[in-house]
Design a protein around this motif. Structure first.
Motif, PDB file in Angstrom:
ATOM      1  N   PRO A  97       0.835  -1.213   0.000  1.00 33.38           N
ATOM      2  CA  PRO A  97       0.000   0.000   0.000  1.00 33.38           C
ATOM      3  C   PRO A  97       0.865   1.258   0.000  1.00 33.38           C
ATOM      4  O   PRO A  97       1.927   1.301   0.643  1.00 33.38           O
ATOM      5  N   SER A  98       0.419   2.260  -0.728  1.00 34.26           N
ATOM      6  CA  SER A  98       1.209   3.489  -0.863  1.00 34.26           C
ATOM      7  C   SER A  98       1.505   4.137   0.479  1.00 34.26           C
ATOM      8  O   SER A  98       2.620   4.640   0.704  1.00 34.26           O
ATOM      9  N   VAL A  99       0.534   4.130   1.382  1.00 40.34           N
ATOM     10  CA  VAL A  99       0.753   4.773   2.689  1.00 40.34           C
ATOM     11  C   VAL A  99       1.851   4.051   3.465  1.00 40.34           C
ATOM     12  O   VAL A  99       2.677   4.686   4.140  1.00 40.34           O
ATOM     13  N   THR A 100       1.900   2.740   3.350  1.00 40.57           N
ATOM     14  CA  THR A 100       2.957   1.974   4.021  1.00 40.57           C
ATOM     15  C   THR A 100       4.304   2.255   3.376  1.00 40.57           C
ATOM     16  O   THR A 100       5.320   2.411   4.069  1.00 40.57           O
ATOM     17  N   ALA A 101       4.313   2.325   2.045  1.00 40.32           N
ATOM     18  CA  ALA A 101       5.554   2.608   1.331  1.00 40.32           C
ATOM     19  C   ALA A 101       6.122   3.961   1.734  1.00 40.32           C
ATOM     20  O   ALA A 101       7.328   4.109   1.965  1.00 40.32           O
ATOM     21  N   LEU A 102       5.250   4.964   1.845  1.00 38.26           N
ATOM     22  CA  LEU A 102       5.705   6.303   2.224  1.00 38.26           C
ATOM     23  C   LEU A 102       6.148   6.350   3.678  1.00 38.26           C
ATOM     24  O   LEU A 102       7.037   7.128   4.043  1.00 38.26           O
ATOM     25  N   ARG A 103       5.545   5.526   4.501  1.00 38.49           N
ATOM     26  CA  ARG A 103       5.968   5.451   5.900  1.00 38.49           C
ATOM     27  C   ARG A 103       7.381   4.871   5.983  1.00 38.49           C
ATOM     28  O   ARG A 103       8.210   5.342   6.756  1.00 38.49           O
TER      29      ARG A 103
END
Length: 361
Positions: free
Chosen positions: A61-67
């Protein structure tokens, strides 16, 4: 007299989508790049090696990747470009052999036993192919060289990126014996967990089991596990390998329960799939709608038609009937997808109205 071993090469492009983007935009080179949409509910389609160093992987997920990587740069996918580059790469393969089995846009098996290029070894052939790819496309590839497909696939991941690795016939059994079973191509997490529960941690552990015991535990796959534990894989490089399905899916910006908005998403995905059908001339009998719920549980609904889905309105009709089978939704819907499968060898034309729906077998 024993037959000479085959010479199989598995070529795998290095971080293909992301590498194409870095090649075409100098500002992205050396930086963590994710191909995909960085929206709150987006998903990573591919990641550069700089991003992978932070644990960013495809399907994350993009939010996890950015985290994991706050400096991650998202770029939207350009599949028309990736397909064009893939065509260049496959044209290079064809200079070395007629026996090419594409697995995806970025990887393929090649049987170079016949040695069309006149090079001394399969190792030299793999090096020549990788050099031509770099020269023609500006991209790097890794390669695995061995006497069967299973080992060539394993070998191609050993020297990534921009490297190659060979497993010779006398090395195959020992290589597999030392390998953890969860590293075997084709052994997924669920099967690996079952094997671990049986005390099978490595290829050596797997080799101890008899054919009958493996078949009793794993059914038809037992015979395959018995063979690969001994380094045996007689599958040919299949030049006629055809695509078995074509699909498209989308993740909504928010979980949806409104039927009209859900249907709009399904129709948009059906349009994507039909565009591919128009481009390739392929027609299929089976439509599948995929649903991912708000709690990440997944459902599918499938329907097969008597002849073929032969128009976009017909695909719309079937897709809507399938998604409407879950209305009203008991919980929010996060994602929908539409896939066509069960392709016909040739296009069969018939009025859509003459194609009654039948339950998928």
């Amino acid at each position: 007299m024993q037959a000479s071993p085959r010479k199989i090469i598995h070529v795998d492009m290095d971080a293909f989508y992301a590498s194409v983007e870095q090649r075409d935009d100098a500002a992205l080179r050396g930086k963590p790049v994710a191909v995909g949409h960085g929206a709150r509910r987006g998903v990573v389609a591919a990641a550069s090696y700089e991003a992978r160093a932070f644990g960013v992987r495809s399907a994350l997920p993009s939010v996890t990747a950015l985290r994991r990587c706050p400096d991650l740069i998202f770029v939207p996918p350009r599949f028309e470009v990736y397909r064009a580059v893939s065509a260049q790469i496959h044209a290079i393969f064809a200079e070395f052999t007629d026996l090419i089995e594409p697995l995806a846009l970025d990887e393929a098996y090649l049987d170079v036993t016949a040695n069309r290029a006149g090079l001394e070894t399969a190792w030299m052939t793999a090096k020549a192919i990788r050099a031509r790819i770099l020269e023609e496309t500006g991209l790097t590839a890794s390669a695995g060289v061995s006497y069967n497909k299973f080992l060539a696939k394993l070998a191609s991941g050993r020297r990534k990126p921009n490297g190659q690795f060979a497993i010779q016939p006398h090395e195959g059994p020992a290589f597999i014996e030392a390998l953890p079973v969860d590293k075997f191509h084709g052994v997924g997490p669920a099967t690996a967990a079952r094997m671990h529960a049986l005390g099978i941690q490595t290829g050596a552990d797997l080799k101890v089991w008899s054919l009958g015991d493996l078949q009793a535990r794993f059914g038809k796959s037992g015979g395959w596990y018995y063979a690969i534990a001994r380094g045996e894989d007689h599958r040919p490089v299949n030049v006629s390998r055809e695509r078995k399905s074509s699909g498209s899916e989308t993740t909504f910006d928010e979980d949806l329960v409104d039927p009209s908005r859900i249907e709009a998403g399904v129709l948009a995905m059906a349009d994507d799939v039909w565009a591919w059908c128009e481009k390739t001339g392929r027609r299929a009998r089976t439509v599948t709608v995929k649903i991912k719920w708000a709690d990440f549980q997944q459902s599918t609904r499938s329907r097969s038609v008597a002849s073929v889905v032969n128009s976009k309105p017909h695909l719309h009709e079937v897709s809507l009937e399938l998604i409407r089978s879950v209305f009203p939704p008991e919980k929010g819907i996060r994602l929908v997808g539409v896939t066509l499968s069960n392709f016909t060898p040739t296009t069969e034309a018939a009025p859509a109205s003459s194609l009654p729906l039948e339950p998928a077998s």
